[in-house]
Design a protein around this motif. Structure first.
Motif, PDB file in Angstrom:
ATOM      1  N   LYS A 353      -8.416  35.343  12.900  1.00  0.00           N
ATOM      2  CA  LYS A 353      -6.986  34.930  13.629  1.00  0.00           C
ATOM      3  C   LYS A 353      -6.337  33.904  12.693  1.00  0.00           C
ATOM      4  O   LYS A 353      -4.999  34.004  12.937  1.00  0.00           O
ATOM      5  N   LEU A 354      -6.880  33.276  12.001  1.00  0.00           N
ATOM      6  CA  LEU A 354      -6.361  32.451  11.128  1.00  0.00           C
ATOM      7  C   LEU A 354      -5.731  32.961   9.814  1.00  0.00           C
ATOM      8  O   LEU A 354      -4.413  32.765   9.684  1.00  0.00           O
ATOM      9  N   GLY A 355      -6.281  34.137   9.571  1.00  0.00           N
ATOM     10  CA  GLY A 355      -5.783  35.001   8.297  1.00  0.00           C
ATOM     11  C   GLY A 355      -4.537  35.613   8.959  1.00  0.00           C
ATOM     12  O   GLY A 355      -3.396  35.806   8.281  1.00  0.00           O
ATOM     13  N   THR A 356      -4.568  36.235  10.168  1.00  0.00           N
ATOM     14  CA  THR A 356      -3.538  36.859  10.900  1.00  0.00           C
ATOM     15  C   THR A 356      -2.406  35.759  10.849  1.00  0.00           C
ATOM     16  O   THR A 356      -1.190  35.960  10.774  1.00  0.00           O
ATOM     17  N   GLY A 357      -2.545  34.604  11.504  1.00  0.00           N
ATOM     18  CA  GLY A 357      -1.543  33.726  11.610  1.00  0.00           C
ATOM     19  C   GLY A 357      -0.842  33.451  10.459  1.00  0.00           C
ATOM     20  O   GLY A 357       0.395  33.149  10.394  1.00  0.00           O
ATOM     21  N   VAL A 358      -1.657  33.105   9.368  1.00  0.00           N
ATOM     22  CA  VAL A 358      -1.031  32.667   7.916  1.00  0.00           C
ATOM     23  C   VAL A 358      -0.207  33.799   7.489  1.00  0.00           C
ATOM     24  O   VAL A 358       0.991  33.702   7.060  1.00  0.00           O
ATOM     25  N   SER A 359      -0.581  35.076   7.653  1.00  0.00           N
ATOM     26  CA  SER A 359       0.279  36.357   7.341  1.00  0.00           C
ATOM     27  C   SER A 359       1.555  36.513   7.736  1.00  0.00           C
ATOM     28  O   SER A 359       2.543  37.089   7.296  1.00  0.00           O
ATOM     29  N   LYS A 360       1.790  36.051   9.121  1.00  0.00           N
ATOM     30  CA  LYS A 360       3.036  35.785  10.010  1.00  0.00           C
ATOM     31  C   LYS A 360       4.135  34.937   9.281  1.00  0.00           C
ATOM     32  O   LYS A 360       5.065  35.177   9.373  1.00  0.00           O
ATOM     33  N   ARG A 361       3.643  33.705   8.776  1.00  0.00           N
ATOM     34  CA  ARG A 361       4.580  32.730   8.223  1.00  0.00           C
ATOM     35  C   ARG A 361       4.147  32.140   6.737  1.00  0.00           C
ATOM     36  O   ARG A 361       3.537  31.119   6.674  1.00  0.00           O
ATOM     37  N   PRO A 362       3.792  32.910   5.912  1.00  0.00           N
ATOM     38  CA  PRO A 362       2.909  32.625   4.562  1.00  0.00           C
ATOM     39  C   PRO A 362       3.891  31.539   3.950  1.00  0.00           C
ATOM     40  O   PRO A 362       3.432  30.605   3.246  1.00  0.00           O
ATOM     41  N   ALA A 363       5.495  31.646   3.895  1.00  0.00           N
ATOM     42  CA  ALA A 363       5.967  30.587   3.228  1.00  0.00           C
ATOM     43  C   ALA A 363       5.975  29.269   3.866  1.00  0.00           C
ATOM     44  O   ALA A 363       5.802  28.370   3.109  1.00  0.00           O
ATOM     45  N   ILE A 364       6.118  29.277   5.075  1.00  0.00           N
ATOM     46  CA  ILE A 364       5.957  27.867   5.716  1.00  0.00           C
ATOM     47  C   ILE A 364       4.593  27.274   5.381  1.00  0.00           C
ATOM     48  O   ILE A 364       4.237  26.151   5.127  1.00  0.00           O
ATOM     49  N   VAL A 365       3.531  28.058   5.526  1.00  0.00           N
ATOM     50  CA  VAL A 365       2.232  27.693   5.440  1.00  0.00           C
ATOM     51  C   VAL A 365       1.804  27.251   3.840  1.00  0.00           C
ATOM     52  O   VAL A 365       1.410  26.083   3.661  1.00  0.00           O
ATOM     53  N   ALA A 366       2.163  27.943   3.114  1.00  0.00           N
ATOM     54  CA  ALA A 366       2.210  27.662   1.529  1.00  0.00           C
ATOM     55  C   ALA A 366       2.907  26.440   1.341  1.00  0.00           C
ATOM     56  O   ALA A 366       2.423  25.601   0.587  1.00  0.00           O
ATOM     57  N   GLY A 367       4.193  26.409   1.721  1.00  0.00           N
ATOM     58  CA  GLY A 367       4.824  25.337   1.449  1.00  0.00           C
ATOM     59  C   GLY A 367       4.480  23.991   2.027  1.00  0.00           C
ATOM     60  O   GLY A 367       4.364  22.972   1.363  1.00  0.00           O
ATOM     61  N   ALA A 368       3.698  24.143   3.143  1.00  0.00           N
ATOM     62  CA  ALA A 368       3.096  22.757   3.907  1.00  0.00           C
ATOM     63  C   ALA A 368       1.965  22.414   3.016  1.00  0.00           C
ATOM     64  O   ALA A 368       1.747  21.193   2.801  1.00  0.00           O
ATOM     65  N   GLY A 369       1.244  23.333   2.769  1.00  0.00           N
ATOM     66  CA  GLY A 369      -0.255  23.055   1.951  1.00  0.00           C
ATOM     67  C   GLY A 369       0.226  22.208   0.453  1.00  0.00           C
ATOM     68  O   GLY A 369      -0.651  21.494   0.086  1.00  0.00           O
ATOM     69  N   ILE A 370       1.129  23.089  -0.068  1.00  0.00           N
ATOM     70  CA  ILE A 370       1.734  22.706  -1.462  1.00  0.00           C
ATOM     71  C   ILE A 370       2.190  20.863  -1.253  1.00  0.00           C
ATOM     72  O   ILE A 370       1.924  20.227  -2.153  1.00  0.00           O
TER      73      ILE A 370
END
Length: 712
Positions: A353-370
């Motif tokens: 579920k986490l992987g699926t969720g990240v795949s839907k908004r990868p730019a937001i997730v990557a940006g927040a993590g960075i």
């Protein structure tokens, strides 16, 4: 490779593997390490360092290496009495006898009348047990017959050497006990089995014992010595890395048991799948550690050689002895969660579920993590580096108490004297110039061999402070300008200055070298250029973030004044090498899955399959390194905390969301320029089977209308 795997997992040949490992291990334990006891950390400056040149020059007119203990006699907040002075004088012959000298120079009181100092000359020794026994005899003699309330405190070079050695007395047993308990607890929590955890723990524990013996023997063959601190780090590394490899292999084995009825066939498939990732991971760590062979500090060289050997041993035990042992037992060893053929476990859990969720908004997730990594990394430039002798302990040993008494009652003796060696005919000129330099309290011409002369230079600042180091730099700059003197400056502060300079040189050389090694391994493993660059950037970002986060802990929670000089290099080495492990475990599985399912689904499936085990491995490794904090030495505590924080960041943030998000953002370009992944993937209409894969847990998909038409 297939033949080796069949040999390890075969019924008869597997027994041979176990017998060979047991026999070789028994031979190693019978052979022994060749060391009679722990060795205290010693000076390891390169021969080119100026303070090392001073030590070499002094050897020409000093027949024996010398040391000294300083006894400070005091009363808590009270002036000394005439009886106190007489008692110290009466104790002096007994102290001299314990020191092995005929007589001691007379003790002298402080100007404030509240303390008295007695200097005890000693022969230097690197034998920890002998040094400790002598210190106990000195302390007993100093306390013998003293009036009530008069307290003797031992400090000076010998006092610090003894207290540092005491930190490591029984260190191996303490660390081993804590590490085994941590690993056992986390394995039980991970497997929820009352039996299974015993197998990997026993295998890794045996690997640790063998690694310690083999490393000590090989290091000794190069005329080097492993001190107790390196032995402790080696044990932690072998347990941490070895258990990680065991977790990955067992997790893959459990997956294959859901596909195959034959447990030996399941183990063979698991080895084929997890083996390359474990070899790449262990190889990366070992090669990164081997870069320390290019270091200028001897301690760094020994650590790199010993720990590289330890990782190779751990990897061998995990890839050969562990699988051969596991297949001896039925699948019921996983009880109460026994894997059965056809079990549908993947594709439904948290990680899917986490992987699926990240795949839907990868730019937001990557940006927040960075942003999180950058915010923590922004703290790193504010750190301070360099600890004085009195700041290197998490507790307050006797030597530190004595040094503080010296600072309070004998400010002129608080500093460590610098030792200058010059040409004999220029000694007076050198001493005169030295006495005029800011920060110098005195300069006295000492012994000479006719060619070279020793000049003792008293400093007005406490030892290893910024002021004392600055004075040494001024001494070197000024005295080097005296024509024909050839003056060189050594002593405790000079050694600290040279050690910091050597560490700086090692960092400038080794940081890029370690990154290059990791990059090449990722390049060869993934056959891609984009993925290794992105993975390396995330690991480096994680390092700086962990240093920043740890600095907040050091200053606000632990009250540490600075980092020790070696902490950044060792932390960088362990975090980059070990941190990239989890990316290797994740991305190699994603590459394997992407061949059939594409980059997006392959990454989701990989996260689903490896998320639990990598998280468990990361938490375990973090806890194992945190165990270094059981020793009251700030250097090891700092390394343990930084690695602990960094591994948790890698495990819970970088590998969990940032790397998958970057893979989703780049898509198939993640594997560029490799065509092995994209080229092997057939078009959807060419895939006739829509059956569920029990390792994925996905339900059979109904063929689309175009696929149905094509089938007709």
């Amino acid at each position: 490779m297939g033949g080796i795997i069949r040999f390890i997992t075969g019924k008869a040949t597997g027994a041979i593997v176990i017998a060979v490992f047991v026999a070789l291990s028994g031979l190693a334990f019978f052979w022994g390490s060749g060391e009679s006891g722990d060795v205290a950390p010693a000076g390891d400056l390169p021969a080119s360092a100026e303070s090392a040149k001073v030590e070499e020059a002094l050897a020409s007119f000093e027949t024996e290496d010398s040391s000294a203990a300083l006894f400070v006699f005091h009363r808590e907040g009270e002036a000394l009495t005439p009886d106190d002075l007489a008692a110290v004088a009466a104790a002096s012959p007994g102290i001299a006898e314990a020191a092995g000298v005929e007589a001691l120079p007379p003790a002298f009181p402080a100007e404030d009348g509240e303390a008295m100092i007695l200097t005890v000359p000693l022969d230097a020794t690197s034998d920890v047990e002998a040094q400790s026994a002598r210190a106990e005899a000195l302390r007993a003699a100093a306390a013998d017959g003293l009036p009530e309330g008069l307290i003797p405190v031992m400090t000076g070079p010998e006092g610090f050497a003894v207290d540092i050695a005491a930190v490591f007395e029984g260190a191996n047993f303490t660390l081993l006990t804590v590490t085994v308990l941590v690993v056992a607890f986390l394995l039980i929590v991970t497997y929820r089995s009352p039996v299974l955890w015993l197998i990997p723990l026993s295998v890794v524990g045996l690997a640790d014992g063998v690694a310690g013996i083999v490393s000590t023997r090989i290091v000794g063959a190069f005329d080097l010595t492993m001190d107790a601190s390196i032995t402790g780090i080696l044990s932690v590394l072998v347990f941490g890395a070895g258990t990680n490899y065991a977790l990955l292999l067992i997790a893959r084995y459990r997956d294959e048991l859901r596909v195959s009825e034959d447990r030996r066939e399941a183990m063979a498939t698991a080895l084929r799948g997890a083996g390359p990732a474990i070899i790449a991971s262990g190889g990366t760590v070992a090669l990164s550690l081997a870069t320390l062979l290019f270091a200028s500090l001897g301690g760094n060289v020994v650590l790199g050689l010993a720990c590289a050997i330890g990782v190779v041993v751990a990897m061998a035990f995990a890839l050969a002895l562990l699988p051969a042992t596991l297949v001896l037992f039925p699948r019921g060893i996983f009880w109460p969660v026994v894997p059965r053929v056809g079990d549908d476990t993947h594709g439904k859990g948290f990680w899917f579920k986490l992987g699926t969720g990240v795949s839907k908004r990868p730019a937001i997730v990557a940006g927040a993590g960075i942003v999180v990594l950058i915010a923590l990394a922004a703290i790193a430039p504010s750190i301070k580096v360099g600890l004085a002798q009195t700041e290197r302990f998490t507790s307050t040993p006797e030597a530190v108490v004595g040094q503080e008494l010296l600072n309070d009652h004998f400010p002129d003796l608080a500093g460590a004297p610098a030792i200058v060696v010059s040409q004999a005919d220029q000694a007076d000129s050198v001493a005169q110039r030295a006495s005029e330099i800011e920060g110098v309290a005195s300069a006295t011409v000492g012994d000479s061999d006719g060619t070279l002369t020793r000049i003792d230079v008293g400093l007005s600042s406490p030892a290893e402070t910024e002021e004392a180091l600055a004075t040494v730099e001024r001494l070197r700059a000024e005295l080097s300008q005296i024509d024909g003197a050839g003056a060189i400056v050594g002593g405790l502060d000079a050694q600290a200055l040279d050690e910091q300079a050597a560490q700086d040189r090692d960092q400038l050389l080794l940081f890029p070298l370690i990154l290059a090694v990791v990059f090449v391994v990722l390049l060869l493993l993934l056959r891609s250029l984009v993925a290794p660059i992105l993975l390396l950037l995330t690991v480096v970002g994680s390092f700086f973030a962990s240093v920043g986060a740890s600095w907040l802990l050091f200053t606000n929670v632990f009250g540490f004044p600075a980092l020790d000089t070696s902490v950044l290099l060792f932390s960088f080495l362990f975090l980059v090498a070990l941190g990239v492990d989890y990316n290797i475990f994740l991305v190699t599985r994603a590459r394997e899955e992407a061949v059939k399912h594409g980059t997006r689904n392959g990454m989701i499936r990989s996260l689903s399959a490896t998320g639990g085990v990598i998280t468990s491995a990361g938490i375990l490794l973090a806890a194992v390194f945190a165990a270094l904090g059981v020793l009251p030495l700030i250097t090891l505590t700092q390394i343990g905390i930084i690695v602990c924080v960094g591994v948790l960041l890698d495990t819970l943030l970088v590998r969990t969301v940032i790397v998958p998000a970057l893979a989703f953002l780049t898509g198939d370009r993640f594997w560029w320029p490799s065509r092995a992944v994209l080229g092997d993937r057939r078009p959807a209409h060419a895939k006739p089977s829509h059956a569920a894969d029990p390792r994925d847990g996905s339900k059979p998909a109904k063929p689309s209308s175009s696929e149905a038409a094509h089938a007709k």
